[in-house]
Design a protein around this motif. Structure first.
Motif, PDB file in Angstrom:
ATOM      1  N   ALA A 145       0.823  -1.209   0.000  1.00  0.00           N
ATOM      2  CA  ALA A 145       0.000   0.000   0.000  1.00  0.00           C
ATOM      3  C   ALA A 145       0.855   1.256   0.000  1.00  0.00           C
ATOM      4  O   ALA A 145       0.515   2.254  -0.651  1.00  0.00           O
ATOM      5  N   LEU A 146       1.973   1.220   0.718  1.00  0.00           N
ATOM      6  CA  LEU A 146       2.855   2.387   0.760  1.00  0.00           C
ATOM      7  C   LEU A 146       3.413   2.694  -0.619  1.00  0.00           C
ATOM      8  O   LEU A 146       3.404   3.848  -1.069  1.00  0.00           O
ATOM      9  N   PHE A 147       3.898   1.676  -1.322  1.00  0.00           N
ATOM     10  CA  PHE A 147       4.433   1.916  -2.661  1.00  0.00           C
ATOM     11  C   PHE A 147       3.340   2.385  -3.615  1.00  0.00           C
ATOM     12  O   PHE A 147       3.571   3.259  -4.460  1.00  0.00           O
ATOM     13  N   ASN A 148       2.132   1.831  -3.495  1.00  0.00           N
ATOM     14  CA  ASN A 148       1.035   2.277  -4.351  1.00  0.00           C
ATOM     15  C   ASN A 148       0.698   3.741  -4.104  1.00  0.00           C
ATOM     16  O   ASN A 148       0.368   4.486  -5.028  1.00  0.00           O
ATOM     17  N   GLU A 149       0.809   4.160  -2.851  1.00  0.00           N
ATOM     18  CA  GLU A 149       0.486   5.542  -2.515  1.00  0.00           C
ATOM     19  C   GLU A 149       1.546   6.496  -3.058  1.00  0.00           C
ATOM     20  O   GLU A 149       1.241   7.590  -3.527  1.00  0.00           O
ATOM     21  N   VAL A 150       2.827   6.058  -2.995  1.00  0.00           N
ATOM     22  CA  VAL A 150       3.916   6.922  -3.452  1.00  0.00           C
ATOM     23  C   VAL A 150       3.969   6.996  -4.971  1.00  0.00           C
ATOM     24  O   VAL A 150       4.237   8.056  -5.555  1.00  0.00           O
ATOM     25  N   THR A 151       3.695   5.869  -5.648  1.00  0.00           N
ATOM     26  CA  THR A 151       3.873   5.829  -7.100  1.00  0.00           C
ATOM     27  C   THR A 151       2.583   6.089  -7.870  1.00  0.00           C
ATOM     28  O   THR A 151       2.643   6.382  -9.063  1.00  0.00           O
ATOM     29  N   GLY A 152       1.428   5.977  -7.221  1.00  0.00           N
ATOM     30  CA  GLY A 152       0.174   6.114  -7.944  1.00  0.00           C
ATOM     31  C   GLY A 152      -0.736   7.173  -7.353  1.00  0.00           C
ATOM     32  O   GLY A 152      -0.280   8.162  -6.776  1.00  0.00           O
ATOM     33  N   TYR A 153      -2.052   6.927  -7.482  1.00  0.00           N
ATOM     34  CA  TYR A 153      -3.044   7.878  -7.003  1.00  0.00           C
ATOM     35  C   TYR A 153      -3.857   7.332  -5.827  1.00  0.00           C
ATOM     36  O   TYR A 153      -4.939   7.789  -5.546  1.00  0.00           O
ATOM     37  N   SER A 154      -3.306   6.322  -5.131  1.00  0.00           N
ATOM     38  CA  SER A 154      -4.058   5.700  -4.050  1.00  0.00           C
ATOM     39  C   SER A 154      -4.355   6.698  -2.936  1.00  0.00           C
ATOM     40  O   SER A 154      -3.500   7.517  -2.570  1.00  0.00           O
ATOM     41  N   ALA A 155      -5.552   6.599  -2.390  1.00  0.00           N
ATOM     42  CA  ALA A 155      -5.928   7.423  -1.251  1.00  0.00           C
ATOM     43  C   ALA A 155      -5.143   6.953  -0.031  1.00  0.00           C
ATOM     44  O   ALA A 155      -4.663   5.814   0.015  1.00  0.00           O
ATOM     45  N   PRO A 156      -4.969   7.819   0.980  1.00  0.00           N
ATOM     46  CA  PRO A 156      -4.248   7.406   2.194  1.00  0.00           C
ATOM     47  C   PRO A 156      -4.806   6.099   2.747  1.00  0.00           C
ATOM     48  O   PRO A 156      -6.012   5.921   2.887  1.00  0.00           O
ATOM     49  N   HIS A 157      -3.920   5.206   3.071  1.00  0.00           N
ATOM     50  CA  HIS A 157      -4.278   3.852   3.476  1.00  0.00           C
ATOM     51  C   HIS A 157      -4.601   3.802   4.968  1.00  0.00           C
ATOM     52  O   HIS A 157      -4.077   4.591   5.756  1.00  0.00           O
ATOM     53  N   ASN A 158      -5.460   2.885   5.334  1.00  0.00           N
ATOM     54  CA  ASN A 158      -5.727   2.636   6.740  1.00  0.00           C
ATOM     55  C   ASN A 158      -4.689   1.627   7.223  1.00  0.00           C
ATOM     56  O   ASN A 158      -4.908   0.425   7.180  1.00  0.00           O
ATOM     57  N   TRP A 159      -3.557   2.151   7.675  1.00  0.00           N
ATOM     58  CA  TRP A 159      -2.412   1.310   7.978  1.00  0.00           C
ATOM     59  C   TRP A 159      -2.716   0.360   9.127  1.00  0.00           C
ATOM     60  O   TRP A 159      -3.206   0.751  10.180  1.00  0.00           O
ATOM     61  N   LYS A 160      -2.383  -0.920   8.925  1.00  0.00           N
ATOM     62  CA  LYS A 160      -2.585  -1.925   9.968  1.00  0.00           C
ATOM     63  C   LYS A 160      -1.379  -2.032  10.894  1.00  0.00           C
ATOM     64  O   LYS A 160      -1.513  -2.385  12.059  1.00  0.00           O
ATOM     65  N   ALA A 161      -0.216  -1.729  10.359  1.00  0.00           N
ATOM     66  CA  ALA A 161       1.012  -1.840  11.152  1.00  0.00           C
ATOM     67  C   ALA A 161       1.832  -0.551  11.116  1.00  0.00           C
ATOM     68  O   ALA A 161       2.312  -0.082  12.147  1.00  0.00           O
ATOM     69  N   PHE A 162       1.991   0.019   9.937  1.00  0.00           N
ATOM     70  CA  PHE A 162       2.880   1.163   9.759  1.00  0.00           C
ATOM     71  C   PHE A 162       2.299   2.446  10.364  1.00  0.00           C
ATOM     72  O   PHE A 162       1.082   2.611  10.463  1.00  0.00           O
ATOM     73  N   GLY A 163       3.205   3.344  10.685  1.00  0.00           N
ATOM     74  CA  GLY A 163       2.893   4.755  10.841  1.00  0.00           C
ATOM     75  C   GLY A 163       3.602   5.467   9.710  1.00  0.00           C
ATOM     76  O   GLY A 163       4.804   5.223   9.481  1.00  0.00           O
TER      77      GLY A 163
END
Length: 696
Positions: free
Chosen positions: A492-510
């Protein structure tokens, strides 16, 4: 030595820039420590100069920009730009004077060891002849004298390059006539120090500085003129890039243009040789329009050349630390397939005590493994000949989907990163330059592999850059895992940085800038609630800098609620520890030693259900709001304990640890009768013990 009088403490915060100056003092103290091997002291002296160069070209440049714009508003530490600039200059001037006092003492010690910096006058006839030949054959052909007069305007002076200012009289002119003026650059592509042939029956090594050799032969550059004075000078320009990312069609090209414009950055600091001719000084001040940041140096300008000298001297190993031999992680030693190990366990690697080769092998194995479908990676700073780049290129050439987020805006590494970006693109990698307005500072690699039971994600998260050179000099931790939740967050992090993904509801990361700061606040507040309810509550955090006001306020509030807080902060710290009613439950310690402390590790007691995180982010405003940063939890009990042991080593250090006082000054931690414990050396000892066990 440093002054010991309390400085301005008008409010509850220490100033960021003044705190940085105190950090550089601590580096200077390492150069002064007689218990530190002599050539290591030489290195620390060099680092003081390099640090000060960057500070002046970035932080002081920013203060001068505020002054030029007429800003008079106080910052949250109660300093106006004018007041801050005055204080920075006062402390920096004292530091430079102390640095050169230390330089002279180190020269005396080097002389005792047969390492001598000599003057041309002290050479014998044979040595002078050898230096004359070297000058005429090697140096003279690359020198370019540049006259300054009505027909020849002042040439461009490059930032932080060494120049000579020459005042001349024309043969036959009246001595009362206005003199002539010229400059020439000391060649930066030749060694600053020149080896002088040895004297007969002497084992001593003698060196002469390039600028002195040129000065002795300056008459060869100006026939028909008599040199009156030759003085070294050095200019530092504003090095901060000003990018219009929104309007840049090609960020790579925009940064290349800005790097070119950096050569003409506004002058920030002028260093001149002590005793410079008044006419030369006036010419420089007028050209650079600088009057308030001039350092008159009693010694060679720019001691950063000492770093190369300390590393190149032969036959003086007794004047250095013993070489460290990083051990290969035990978990990977008995297998040629890292993925087999990571399917069943997680692995923590502690650099430089454990080898960065594990990271390189992880990438290279993924590159050659036919079952690997994709590799995704962030690159912030990489080495000059990085094996990781070769591995990524090989993976792309073999048909794998390779995505690399290259941060082009990594300060002072922009040109190198541009070169790597182009190389990766040519090999078929998808190269992404991050998000507009944000630096991508997270350190993460994701490998997607086809396995009999389906796709599996393998992840490496680190606190430091993917740089095999700095991994030998910086303390960092890296974490390998195939944990499903972490793998999903990584995708999800890479998709957010490289694409147009909306902010993810992170399960582990901050992840900064979206939720990392809020998550940290929530954890600090939870500790405060637990303390108020009588439950176990403690915070231990290790990072490089703390300058965000909200973060400081949250820590103050937790302290007032009864939370015991231990901060291990290498550099800048705006928090005042130990203030009654404000921060009496907070301690701040800084460790400056052989390796640069760089790891970020966060511990939260959580009423007995301990949480441990590693991160790329310091607790600074820029990291929490203007960068893509990553905080990753550690779930494995053994790895949690390893990280707790690392933190505990730092908290027990009574040799290199210094404790921050409420007035902003640092004091060495007292041993109070305890046996000496030096955290970095103890970490090396533990690493050696691991090696012995593996071999037995």
């Amino acid at each position: 030595m440093k002054d010991t009088l309390p400085r301005e403490t008008a409010n509850n915060y220490l100033n960021r820039d003044l705190s940085w100056v105190e950090f550089n003092w601590r580096v200077l103290e390492e150069a002064q420590d007689p218990n530190t091997p002599l050539l290591e002291r030489v290195k620390f002296l060099s680092i003081v100069s390099s640090n000060l160069d960057e500070f002046m070209s970035v932080r002081v440049a920013g203060v001068k920009d505020q002054l030029k714009a007429g800003h008079t508003k106080k910052d949250f530490t109660s300093y106006t730009p004018a007041g801050l600039f005055k204080r920075i200059m006062k402390r920096s001037s004292k530091m430079v004077a102390e640095q050169y006092k230390t330089y002279r003492e180190i020269l005396r010690q080097l002389t005792k060891e047969g390492i001598i910096f000599t003057s041309y006058e002290d050479l014998n006839t044979t040595q002078r002849h050898a230096m004359d030949v070297y000058y005429h054959d090697i140096v003279f052909p690359v020198l370019t004298p540049m006259a300054v007069d009505q027909s020849r305007p002042f040439p461009l002076v490059h930032t932080q390059a060494l120049y000579l200012a020459v005042v001349l009289m024309k043969d036959g002119d009246d001595p009362d006539d206005e003199p002539y003026f010229a400059i020439l650059q000391v060649p930066s592509n030749l060694s600053r120090y020149i080896t002088v042939p040895g004297r007969t029956n002497s084992k001593k090594q003698e060196f002469i500085l390039m600028e002195e050799l040129i000065e002795q032969h300056i008459h060869t550059m100006f026939s028909g003129y008599t040199p009156i004075s030759v003085s070294a000078f050095r200019l530092t320009r504003n090095a901060d890039l000003t990018l219009n990312e929104e309007g840049a069609e090609d960020l790579l090209e925009e940064i290349e243009k800005e790097l070119h414009r950096r050569r003409w950055g506004a002058p920030v600091r002028l260093e001149v040789q002590k005793g410079i001719h008044p006419y030369a000084l006036e010419q420089l001040k007028e050209e650079f329009e600088i009057t308030d940041n001039i350092f008159e140096i009693d010694g060679p300008l720019d001691l950063s050349f000492f770093m190369k000298l300390a590393g190149s001297l032969q036959g003086h190993d007794h004047l250095r630390y013993k070489p460290i031999r990083p051990v290969y992680p035990q978990e990977f030693m008995d297998t040629e397939d890292l993925f087999t190990t990571l399917r069943h366990r997680e692995v923590l690697v502690y650099h430089p005590y454990e080898s960065f080769d594990a990271v390189t092998d992880f990438i290279c194995q993924a590159a050659y493994d036919p079952h690997v479908l994709a590799i995704k990676m962030t690159l912030y700073r990489v080495s000059g000949n990085s094996p990781l780049i070769q591995g990524l290129a090989r993976a792309a050439e073999s048909g794998k989907q390779v995505t690399v987020v290259v941060e082009l805006k990594a300060r002072f590494d922009e040109e190198r990163n541009i070169a790597w970006a182009r190389k990766l693109e040519k090999s078929g990698c998808h190269v992404v330059y991050g998000l507009v307005g944000l630096k991508t500072h997270a350190k993460i690699t994701l490998v997607v592999r086809q396995e009999p039971d389906g796709l599996r994600r393998y992840v490496h998260v680190g606190t430091g850059n993917y740089n095999d050179n700095t991994a030998k000099l910086y303390t960092d931790v890296g974490f390998f895992t195939s944990n499903k939740v972490i793998g999903e967050d990584a995708s999800a992090l890479f998709n957010e940085v490289t694409g147009y993904s909306a902010p993810h509801n992170w399960k582990a990361f901050g992840v900064a800038p979206t939720d990392l700061m809020d998550k940290l606040f929530d954890k600090i507040r939870r500790e405060a609630r637990n303390a108020a309810e009588g439950k176990p509550a403690r915070i231990v955090a290790k990072f490089n800098s703390l300058s965000n006001q909200q973060m400081v306020d949250e820590l103050y509030a937790a302290s007032q609620a009864g939370v015991k807080i231990d901060l291990i902060v290498r550099g800048v710290c705006c928090l005042k520890p130990g203030v009654p009613g404000l921060s009496e439950n907070i301690t701040v310690r800084s460790i400056v030693d052989r390796f640069l402390e760089h790891s970020r590790i966060f511990y939260f007691e959580n009423a007995g259900d301990t949480e441990i995180y590693i991160a790329s982010a310091d607790w600074m405003t820029r990291n929490l709001t203007r960068r893509v940063e990553l905080m990753c939890p550690v779930f494995d009990k053994d790895i949690k304990n390893s990280l707790i042991n690392i933190l505990d080593l730092y908290l027990k250090d009574n040799v290199k640890a210094r404790s921050l006082q409420p007035n902003g000054l640092y004091e060495h931690v007292r041993s109070d009768g305890e046996p000496p414990l030096r955290s970095q050396f103890e970490a090396m000892r533990i690493s050696s013990w691991k090696t012995t066990v593996r071999e037995s």
